[in-house]
Write a protein that holds these residues in place. Structure first.
Motif, PDB file in Angstrom:
ATOM      1  N   LEU A  54       0.847  -1.189   0.000  1.00  0.00           N
ATOM      2  CA  LEU A  54       0.000   0.000   0.000  1.00  0.00           C
ATOM      3  C   LEU A  54       0.885   1.243   0.000  1.00  0.00           C
ATOM      4  O   LEU A  54       1.715   1.422   0.900  1.00  0.00           O
ATOM      5  N   HIS A  55       0.701   2.097  -0.991  1.00  0.00           N
ATOM      6  CA  HIS A  55       1.531   3.304  -1.115  1.00  0.00           C
ATOM      7  C   HIS A  55       0.636   4.534  -1.220  1.00  0.00           C
ATOM      8  O   HIS A  55      -0.127   4.671  -2.174  1.00  0.00           O
ATOM      9  N   TYR A  56       0.745   5.401  -0.239  1.00  0.00           N
ATOM     10  CA  TYR A  56       0.060   6.687  -0.283  1.00  0.00           C
ATOM     11  C   TYR A  56       0.879   7.656  -1.141  1.00  0.00           C
ATOM     12  O   TYR A  56       2.061   7.436  -1.431  1.00  0.00           O
ATOM     13  N   LEU A  57       0.251   8.775  -1.517  1.00  0.00           N
ATOM     14  CA  LEU A  57       0.928   9.828  -2.268  1.00  0.00           C
ATOM     15  C   LEU A  57       1.037  11.136  -1.489  1.00  0.00           C
ATOM     16  O   LEU A  57       1.829  12.005  -1.847  1.00  0.00           O
ATOM     17  N   GLY A  58       0.257  11.288  -0.428  1.00  0.00           N
ATOM     18  CA  GLY A  58       0.123  12.573   0.244  1.00  0.00           C
ATOM     19  C   GLY A  58       1.188  12.878   1.277  1.00  0.00           C
ATOM     20  O   GLY A  58       2.218  12.222   1.384  1.00  0.00           O
ATOM     21  N   TRP A  59       0.895  13.912   2.078  1.00  0.00           N
ATOM     22  CA  TRP A  59       1.819  14.395   3.106  1.00  0.00           C
ATOM     23  C   TRP A  59       2.024  13.367   4.206  1.00  0.00           C
ATOM     24  O   TRP A  59       3.125  13.177   4.690  1.00  0.00           O
TER      25      TRP A  59
END
Length: 482
Positions: free
Chosen positions: A287-292
């Protein structure tokens, strides 16, 4: 006598043309990002709850149980948004809103029992100091000092260092509190605060665990997940340690920050020359987020600060890998497992756009600016406009996509989105943004000719130059008339 009257008439006409003229383009120019931010401000204002102490804004309008004093989702973030709106417009109504919110925070200090930056008294202290800078009213400075006294009185001695709880992170733990102490040490010119921050750094270094040729940190020793990115993990803690080195020049802090960064590089997914670091371990490595919070947007702050401190260009290449991960993701046209129906500062488009615009400032690459504007256009299209203003109905939680509501606050709501829109407007107008959070490495330079101390806007500069030009022309006319 006729010559003198003619001279006076010409002087008056020149004065009028200089003092009341402005560039034609400025008079006709539309500022859609400012206008959208002001619509968001109108919606937030409509939700205000007036008390004897001051004004507050529920995180979810109409739900007074959502009132809170955290920088993340409460009154401090709204205060900061109104301060930036005041700087952008010079409208005293925005400053009055900020002061009313800061008054509420002053009254709330006696109830605060936690130390953190985004959740705790450090976030309140940051908002109060920024209000003091805007108003000059010493009661807000006194409030900052009360916050700092709380941190001094409640620091727990642990081995060589100190902590305020066993939480280590940026959000509510030692790293975030330490960043506020560094900020306050600069603002108040108080070296004792730098010493306190250094003790917090020593404690964090004691808690690090060797792995992957570097060092990792857990958010809390009792929490079952390891979350390595900025808000709750190694990236944020390493950022604080690097910031400590910047202020103290003690090499051990830089060494620890570099060790944390080496661990992050060891676990990063780099196919396609990107940088994506998993959300959590165990069971979240895909699982990879993109945000801060848990993505490259936040973690890039560490890499950029290391580039600034060491001059090693390889760290700047990791910043651009973070950006490439975002640009190649397909957003905003599609959602990803780690980028869902959310346009806020923490998890969504506003935070990502802030990062990408920062890279445009640094590199001057047009593609970054184009992408930031595309994200912003999509963000505006997702807003809901009505007679109350502009808001964004979205899902705060990835795991609860059906839980949709509009919020007022900094990290999940209209204040944070509005803050981004004001920052973009400032960039487009050649002005300096004024509100910069303590955990931001990407400090925008002041535009050429702008006063760093008072932040004069372009209209003020234009009028001042016109006054100067008028007196130059007047002296010439006087010379020729005599």
């Amino acid at each position: 006598m006729k010559r003198r009257r003619k001279f006076l008439f010409l002087s008056i006409m020149i004065a009028a043309s200089f003092l009341f003229s402005s560039p034609v383009s400025a008079a006709k120019e539309k500022r859609p990002h400012l206008e959208a931010a002001l619509e968001a401000a109108r919606w937030i204002k409509a939700s205000a709850v007036q008390t004897e102490e001051g004004t507050t804004w529920p995180a979810v309008p109409g739900n007074e149980e959502s009132i809170n004093n955290t920088l993340y989702s409460g009154t401090p973030g709204v205060v900061l948004f109104f301060l930036e709106a005041y700087y952008s417009t010079e409208d005293e109504d925005f400053l009055a809103e900020a002061r009313a919110g800061a008054d509420y925070l002053l009254a709330a200090l006696k109830k605060e029992k936690s130390a953190g930056l985004y959740v705790g008294i450090s976030g309140i202290g940051f908002a109060l100091q920024e209000t003091y800078k805007a108003t000059g009213n010493v009661k807000y400075l006194d409030g900052v000092k009360r916050c700092l006294q709380y941190l001094k009185d409640n620091a727990l001695k642990k081995d060589k260092g100190i902590e305020w709880s066993q939480t280590t992170d940026i959000i509510s733990g030692t790293a975030g509190t330490g960043l506020f102490l560094l900020y306050a040490a600069r603002e108040l010119k108080d070296p004792s605060l730098l010493d306190l921050a250094a003790q917090a750094g020593w404690r964090l270094m004691e808690l690090g665990q060797a792995e992957g040729g570097g060092t990792k940190w857990a958010m809390d020793p009792d929490y079952p997940r390891l979350m390595p990115n900025f808000s709750h993990g190694t990236a944020g803690i390493s950022y604080f340690l690097a910031s400590l080195y910047k202020e103290t020049k003690k090499e051990e802090f830089l060494d620890a920050a570099l060790s944390g960064a080496r661990y992050l590089r060891s676990i990063a997914r780099t196919e396609g020359d990107v940088c994506l670091i998993f959300h959590h371990d165990p069971d979240g490595k895909d699982l990879h987020y993109l945000g801060w919070c848990h993505g490259p947007t936040g973690t890039s702050n560490l890499f950029y600060l290391l580039y600034q401190l060491t001059g090693d260009k390889s760290w700047m290449s990791w910043v651009e890998r973070c950006a490439r991960a975002v640009l190649n993701s397909g957003i905003p046209g599609k959602e990803t497992p780690g980028f869902w129906n959310n346009v806020g500062q923490c998890c969504g488009s506003a935070g990502v756009a802030e990062f990408i615009l920062s890279l445009h400032r640094i590199t001057k690459k047009q593609g970054y600016l184009d992408f930031a504007r595309r994200l912003t256009s999509d963000l505006l299209n997702r807003g809901t406009r009505d007679e109350f203003g502009l808001r964004w109905v979205q899902a705060e939680h990835r795991t609860r996509p059906e839980l949709l509501f509009a919020q007022t606050n900094l990290m999940q709501g209209a204040a944070g989105i509005g803050l981004w829109l004001l920052h973009l407007d400032a960039f487009e107008q050649g002005r300096k943004q004024r509100i910069i959070l303590p955990d931001c490495a990407f400090l925008p330079p002041a535009p050429e000719g702008e006063d760093e101390r008072d932040g004069k806007n372009q209209d003020q500069i234009h009028i001042s130059q016109n006054i100067k030009n008028f007196f130059v022309m007047r002296s010439k006319l006087l010379h020729f008339s005599n």
